[in-house]
Design an enzyme around this catalytic site. Structure first.
Site: not given
Ligand code: ADP
Length: 173
Positions: A19, A43, A93, A131
């Site tokens: 992130h 969720k 990703r 996450s």
């Molecule tokens: P969600 O609940 O939609 O999965 P996240 O908090 O996991 O929300 O992620 C929010 C955004 O960050 C999404 O667009 C996800 O693709 C992006 N994201 C999460 N982890 C990564 C990563 N390692 N690299 C790039 N983008 C990421």
């Protein structure tokens, strides 16, 4: 010149180095970047409360002048208009993210054509990072070095320990 304000929405439960990689890339591209924690009751139970997630994100972005942290409920497009944002930042990703993200981006465009979704790729070393994976590794006491900032690692260890203590407590009659 037109100012571009973008919203970066997600659960951030907790914020990872993936992130943060995206936030650092995004804040160079946009005039303003709002990292927005989605409060989605569907969720399930998050590991960290909204306030805890907000505090961790704020601490990790304190040095970035044009980045703010917020939370929202309901439709992302409604929130974008409320905040005068003209873009949404999302991360891709792997190919597996693409289908879901495409569907979301096209639906959001149908709801609000004035807002564009912008996709960015993280550094390769974060392309397998989520996450969910971080929570799983933490729950088994695995190594988190390089996956999350030290502050988040500390919070994770403490949360897992307190959860473990709560489940191994001997019930009183
Ligand atoms: P969600 O609940 O939609 O999965 P996240 O908090 O996991 O929300 O992620 C929010 C955004 O960050 C999404 O667009 C996800 O693709 C992006 N994201 C999460 N982890 C990564 C990563 N390692 N690299 C790039 N983008 C990421």
């Amino acid at each position: 010149m037109k100012q571009i304000a973008a919203i970066y929405p997600g659960s951030f439960d907790p914020v990872t180095n993936g992130h943060l990689d995206l936030i650092h890339r995004g804040c160079k591209l946009f005039d303003r970047l709002i990292v927005a924690i989605a409060c989605n009751p569907d969720k399930g139970d998050p590991l960290f409360s909204l306030d805890e997630r907000k505090e961790m994100l704020k601490a990790m972005t304190a040095d970035l002048d044009n980045v703010t942290v917020d939370a929202f409920e309901g439709l992302l497009m409604t929130y974008c208009i409320e905040k005068n944002a003209n873009a949404v930042l999302r991360g891709i990703r792997a190919v597996s993210d693409y289908e879901f993200e495409l569907q979301m981006a096209l639906m959001n465009r149908k709801i609000e054509p004035r807002v564009e979704t912008v996709f960015m790729m993280p550094a390769e070393k974060y392309s397998y990072l989520s996450s969910r994976i971080v929570r799983e590794i933490a729950s088994f006491g695995g190594p988190l070095t390089g996956l999350v900032p030290d502050l988040v690692e500390e919070h994770l260890r403490r949360r897992i320990e307190s959860k473990r203590a709560a489940t191994t407590e001997i019930p009183t009659k």
